[in-house]
Write a protein that holds these residues in place. Structure first.
Motif, PDB file in Angstrom:
ATOM      1  N   GLY A 386       0.888  -1.194   0.116  1.00  0.00           N
ATOM      2  CA  GLY A 386       0.066   0.055  -0.074  1.00  0.00           C
ATOM      3  C   GLY A 386       0.837   1.230  -0.109  1.00  0.00           C
ATOM      4  N   ASP A 387       2.175   1.236  -0.313  1.00  0.00           N
ATOM      5  CA  ASP A 387       2.869   2.494  -0.276  1.00  0.00           C
ATOM      6  C   ASP A 387       2.662   3.161  -1.382  1.00  0.00           C
ATOM      7  N   ILE A 388       2.183   2.376  -2.550  1.00  0.00           N
ATOM      8  CA  ILE A 388       1.751   3.106  -3.805  1.00  0.00           C
ATOM      9  C   ILE A 388       0.227   2.539  -3.825  1.00  0.00           C
ATOM     10  N   ALA A 389      -0.598   3.489  -4.092  1.00  0.00           N
ATOM     11  CA  ALA A 389      -2.079   3.228  -4.302  1.00  0.00           C
ATOM     12  C   ALA A 389      -2.193   3.032  -5.491  1.00  0.00           C
ATOM     13  N   GLU A 559      15.062   2.943  -7.444  1.00  0.00           N
ATOM     14  CA  GLU A 559      16.648   2.440  -7.555  1.00  0.00           C
ATOM     15  C   GLU A 559      17.380   3.886  -7.238  1.00  0.00           C
ATOM     16  N   PHE A 560      16.979   4.794  -7.832  1.00  0.00           N
ATOM     17  CA  PHE A 560      17.801   6.046  -7.703  1.00  0.00           C
ATOM     18  C   PHE A 560      17.361   7.112  -6.826  1.00  0.00           C
ATOM     19  N   MET A 561      16.280   6.957  -6.359  1.00  0.00           N
ATOM     20  CA  MET A 561      15.800   7.932  -5.305  1.00  0.00           C
ATOM     21  C   MET A 561      15.482   7.558  -3.960  1.00  0.00           C
ATOM     22  N   GLY A 562      15.436   6.108  -3.997  1.00  0.00           N
ATOM     23  CA  GLY A 562      15.219   5.276  -2.758  1.00  0.00           C
ATOM     24  C   GLY A 562      13.938   5.232  -2.208  1.00  0.00           C
ATOM     25  N   GLU A 563      13.037   5.697  -3.126  1.00  0.00           N
ATOM     26  CA  GLU A 563      11.452   5.633  -2.493  1.00  0.00           C
ATOM     27  C   GLU A 563      10.558   5.949  -3.809  1.00  0.00           C
ATOM     28  N   ARG A 564       9.256   5.680  -3.686  1.00  0.00           N
ATOM     29  CA  ARG A 564       8.233   5.444  -4.655  1.00  0.00           C
ATOM     30  C   ARG A 564       8.298   6.762  -5.564  1.00  0.00           C
ATOM     31  N   PRO A 565       8.079   6.808  -6.900  1.00  0.00           N
ATOM     32  CA  PRO A 565       8.165   7.972  -7.518  1.00  0.00           C
ATOM     33  C   PRO A 565       6.930   8.796  -7.330  1.00  0.00           C
ATOM     34  N   TRP A 566       5.521   8.275  -6.868  1.00  0.00           N
ATOM     35  CA  TRP A 566       4.429   8.741  -6.623  1.00  0.00           C
ATOM     36  C   TRP A 566       3.649   8.089  -5.550  1.00  0.00           C
ATOM     37  N   LYS A 567       2.742   8.550  -4.938  1.00  0.00           N
ATOM     38  CA  LYS A 567       1.994   8.208  -3.807  1.00  0.00           C
ATOM     39  C   LYS A 567       0.613   7.236  -4.365  1.00  0.00           C
ATOM     40  N   THR A 568       0.017   7.916  -5.458  1.00  0.00           N
ATOM     41  CA  THR A 568      -1.005   7.302  -6.063  1.00  0.00           C
ATOM     42  C   THR A 568      -0.913   7.211  -7.449  1.00  0.00           C
TER      43      THR A 568
END
Length: 928
Positions: A386-389, A559-568
């Motif tokens: 659920g980190d990316i909806a 890979e390059f930012m260490g987190e999801r690119p968008w929340k939804t």
């Protein structure tokens, strides 16, 4: 008050005026450094593109959200830019050169790329100009291009980093090869079509002369590169033959019979020829049989003409033939030798290039690959946890299925336009020793050393390190044009040198666009925008690029930012024609959004697309809907003119004015409830519910009821409330219909209440008011009564000359509320003051208001017997037609044989007749 509004609403001039005003004023991204950020990145349209209806939907939805969040006071950033579109752009420029009878090879790479840049400068902004016509409020001041200097640096850095991390490598594999463009393309760029073809059964003799085996194929020409024949390991017919050798009937090549479950005992002879260099299934069979990719035979050149295989066994007369020519020649030779057993007609699924339109050839080449399976792990976890909806959630299954089974991603393309691969090659030198004790260095012509680096200088440093490691004397590293040039330099430059040459290929367009969420914000530099706006809040995307782009952005983001690119991740459907068919030029059903904008205005098109966007469903676009919402804009325009004509201008308050009259307390409560519906729909990305809430409040509640209820009663309180309610409409409607609302916002200004700011940056409604329950009951009863009386008059043919007397049965509260609004009832429904009654009088028609019965004596108003007869006859006719249609729909033959549109019409007609019969029956029941 400003100049009175024109009588007729004309969207064109209004749209041109306000868009220029917003953009020139920097209002698409007002300075809000301390505000909460909100970020959307636009899927970058191809620089070659024109606005199509899918773009219109995608960007309308994004613009609705960005305008809402801007009005909520956030630092709303909508990143805009275009994609360099490798193949598509190269096609455009090559086509222009063809008209001048010039080929890109005549110009050379550097001059051709200069031509593409010149084209981009002149024509590449076409689609961005069209996005402005739609009303897209992007941050144009920071427009990006996937080939601009900063973005190119990011692409190069990612390639090198992935290589250093062991996630990007060069390998020999089978790829989808486009013979027209002479480049590899991805599986997602291949379009499968059913083509009328043949199924050939051929005869291959055993090498020992002990007989033959029959094999089946749909592509006999590729037998020139056959390396085996496969049979199923459980096929008893061939159990004793597994491991024996066949002699190829044309090349004479000796090939083994191998056991593999790919062979289907039920299909043809159960034995299939295996050509691992030209078929994806055969490639896997070949690997299982022990053939290494480097050993697999390749029988085509880059243009899909027959080339000699490594073993040199293809007859010389066949070299240079096209695939079709080779098929005819191979079949002729087989038939002459008695090796062609039979030919059957079959429909063959055939791969075509989605841009070139030619048949794709599976081709064995060296390409660059990304280890997509390794990069897919975190995106899989992010959606699972659920980190990316994902909205709608039904797309999660597709996301998991694709990423869990993902194959290595081929990222190299044999084009000239694009990001050139940052890799250099040099000869892989080996130290040699002579009998006299001296030594030197040599290299085979095919032995290569690769140096992956961001710059030539860094590649040179790697080359010097390589030379040192093998004990080579210090040498100057120089750049060559290619391997042949390097070899020439090796032999003819009389000083210690080592030549390296750059990879000719460019990167897949989707490799660079996968960096869009962070490279557009300045990465790899640590910019303020990057810190504030990554991760993005929402990605709105068509489901058709879920794999092309969305999943790959997730991979590179983690890979390059260490987190999801968008929340939804919001995935919308396709826009289809009014019959539900996919739009295509060949069908002639393509809808031009610019044509609709010219005809009805951008606001009408935008509202149509938003109103029809229901999660998980495709949109059946009917031009009548667009026309209907143009009428909605006109309704709003006329309401503003009416208010102006009665001295109503802009409101002086964001908060709801004080109100004592029930009708004013009621409309304030209706605003509050509408805003609540709108906010709830926004929170769940229900664009259709957003549009529905504001549409029904504006047209029905405000224009049809409130404006009518207050006619002739323009006291100062009512003027203040009407002004405030209309302002709330303009603010709530603005994200959907930005042009007409901005025009009316300023047109309603008065000296006492000027507009100190534009509507685009106005505050989202916060009415600081509640729903007045008593006012809601009173006005609700009034509206329900008027509506029901009007319907009753129409259904029973009661003339408007007849004043009706309402008898309220057993509900003194309702009677009191109706009496309090007697003048309004008389004006809008020709109804007298109510009478309390214990039971309905004789010959009275009845309606229900809030659960209570209200009866209207009709003696003298209509001929009751004649009306009963008319209704009975009409009910019978509607019921008869309803039942006839039901019988037709219930007939399986009709459902199976009729055209889908005929079935749909019959179903709609049935529902209409059923509703009519029910309505008329209710009218008859009213007469008792």
């Amino acid at each position: 008050m400003t100049e009175p509004l024109a009588k007729t609403f004309e969207p064109g001039p209004i749209e041109a005026k306000w868009y220029a005003h917003w953009e020139e004023g920097g209002l698409f991204r007002p300075a809000r450094d301390e505000a909460e950020p909100f970020t959307i990145v636009m899927p970058p349209p191809n620089v070659t593109g024109s606005l199509h209806i899918g773009h219109a939907l995608d960007n309308t939805l994004q613009d609705v959200l960005i305008r809402i969040e801007r009005m909520r006071g956030k630092d709303a950033l909508w990143v805009v830019g275009t994609d360099h579109a490798g193949i598509a752009t190269q096609m455009v420029v090559e086509r222009q050169l063809d008209e001048q009878q010039v080929k890109r090879t005549d110009l050379g790479r550097e001059a051709f790329v200069d031509k593409v840049w010149a084209w981009k400068a002149e024509s590449g902004g076409h689609i961005t100009r069209q996005l402005r016509r739609l009303g897209a409020s992007c941050d144009w001041s920071n427009e990006r291009f996937t080939m601009d200097e900063g973005f190119s640096r990011a692409v190069t850095k990612v390639f090198v980093a992935l290589h250093e991390r062991g996630l990007l490598y060069r390998d020999k594999r089978l790829v989808n090869w486009d013979p027209r463009f002479q480049t590899a393309i991805s599986d997602l760029e291949v379009e499968a079509k059913d083509v009328a073809g043949k199924f050939y059964t051929l005869r291959f003799p055993f090498a020992d002369g002990s007989g033959f085996i029959e094999v089946a194929t749909t592509r006999p020409e590729t037998m020139l590169a056959d390396m085996a024949v496969a049979v199923h390991p459980d096929d008893a017919r061939y159990a004793a033959r597994i491991g024996q050798t066949l002699k190829h009937p044309i090349t004479g090549r000796l090939i083994p019979i191998v056991a593999d479950e790919h062979a289907d005992p039920e299909l043809g002879s159960g034995a299939v020829k295996i050509t691992p260099g030209h078929d994806f299934n055969d490639y896997e069979v070949g690997k299982r049989a022990g053939f290494k990719p480097g050993e697999m035979l390749n029988m085509f050149d880059a243009s899909a003409h027959v080339a000699q295989t490594a073993d040199g066994l293809i007859p010389a007369e066949l070299i240079g033939l096209t695939r079709d020519e080779a098929r005819r020649e191979v079949l002729a030779r087989l038939e002459a030798e008695g090796a062609l057993v039979k030919v059957e007609d079959r429909t063959i699924p055939t791969p075509f290039g989605d841009r070139s339109g030619v048949v794709i050839e599976p081709w064995l080449t060296d390409q660059w690959y990304v280890d997509a399976a390794a990069l897919a792990k975190k995106p899989l976890e992010a959606v699972a946890e659920g980190d990316i909806a994902v909205v709608p959630e039904t797309w999660k299954k597709t996301w998991f299925n694709w990423l869990e089974n993902i194959q290595p991603w081929c990222v190299s393309r044999q084009l000239w336009w694009g990001h050139r691969i940052p890799a250099w090659y040099g000869f892989d030198l080996k130290k040699t020793h002579r009998d006299d004790g001296s030594g030197g260095f040599s290299a085979g012509s095919n032995d290569r050393r690769v140096f992956v680096a961001e710059t030539f200088e860094e590649a040179s440093a790697q080359a010097r390190q390589f030379l040192a490691e093998i004990g080579h004397p210090p040498a100057e590293v120089i750049e060559s044009a290619d391997a042949a040039d390097a070899s020439d330099q090796w032999q003819n430059v009389h000083r210690p040198i080592y030549s390296i040459w750059r990879d000719e290929d460019v990167l897949d367009t989707w490799f660079s666009s996968a960096l869009w969420p962070f490279a557009t914000l300045g990465w790899p530099e640590p910019t303020a925008d990057l810190a504030r706006h990554y991760p993005n809040d929402v990605l709105i995307s068509g489901f058709d690029i879920l794999f092309f782009w969305d999943a790959r952005m997730a991979m590179q983001g983690f890979e390059f930012m260490g987190e999801r690119p968008w929340k939804t991740l919001y995935l919308h459907g396709l826009v289809r024609d009014d019959k539900g068919a996919k739009m295509s030029k060949s069908k002639g059903n393509v809808v031009d959004p610019l044509g609709l904008i010219d005809k009805y205005g951008a606001d009408a098109l935008r509202f149509t697309l938003a109103a029809m966007e229901s999660q998980g469903r495709d949109i059946k676009l009917d031009e009548k809907r667009v026309e209907g919402y143009r009428n909605f804009a006109t309704k709003l325009w006329n309401a503003a003119r009416f208010l102006q004509g009665n001295g109503v201008g802009a409101s002086g308050s964001i908060e709801a004015p004080a109100a004592s009259l029930p009708v004013n307390r009621w409309i304030i409560g209706e605003v509050v409830e509408t805003l609540a519906k709108l906010d709830a729909a926004i929170a769940t990305f229900r664009f259709d519910a957003m549009a529905d809430a504001i549409y029904h409040f504006t047209w029905g509640t405000f224009c049809d009821w409130y404006v009518e209820l207050i006619k002739g009663a323009w006291d100062e309180e009512t003027k203040a409330v009407a002004a405030w309610a209309f302002d709330q409409i303009l603010v709530m409607l603005h994200p959907f219909m930005p042009f007409v609302t901005e025009e009316l916002w300023h047109s309603m200004a008065v000296p006492a209440h000027p507009r100190p700011y534009d509507l685009i940056v106005a505050k989202w409604p916060t009415p600081d008011a509640t729903v007045d329950a008593e006012a809601k009951r009173e006005i609700g009863a009034l509206v329900e009564t008027i509506d029901a009386v009007r319907a009753m008059r129409a259904e029973l043919n009661i003339p408007w000359t007849a004043t009706l007397v309402p008898h309220v049965i057993g509900d003194e509260g309702l009677s009191r509320r109706l009496a309090a609004n007697g003048p309004t009832l008389a004006r809008m429904a020709k109804v007298a003051d109510p009478v309390d009654a214990a039971a309905a009088p004789a010959n009275a028609a009845q309606i229900l208001v809030g659960g209570a019965t209200v009866a209207f004596p009709l003696e003298g108003a209509i001929d009751l017997d004649a009306e009963r007869a008319r209704l009975t006859k009409a009910i019978e006719a509607a019921a008869k037609e309803r039942d006839s249609l039901a019988a037709r729909l219930g007939n399986p033959a009709f459902a199976e044989r009729a055209k889908p549109e005929a079935v749909a019409k019959a179903r709609a007609d049935h529902d209409a007749r059923a509703a009519e019969a029910e309505r008329l029956s209710a009218a008859l029941a009213r007469l008792g």
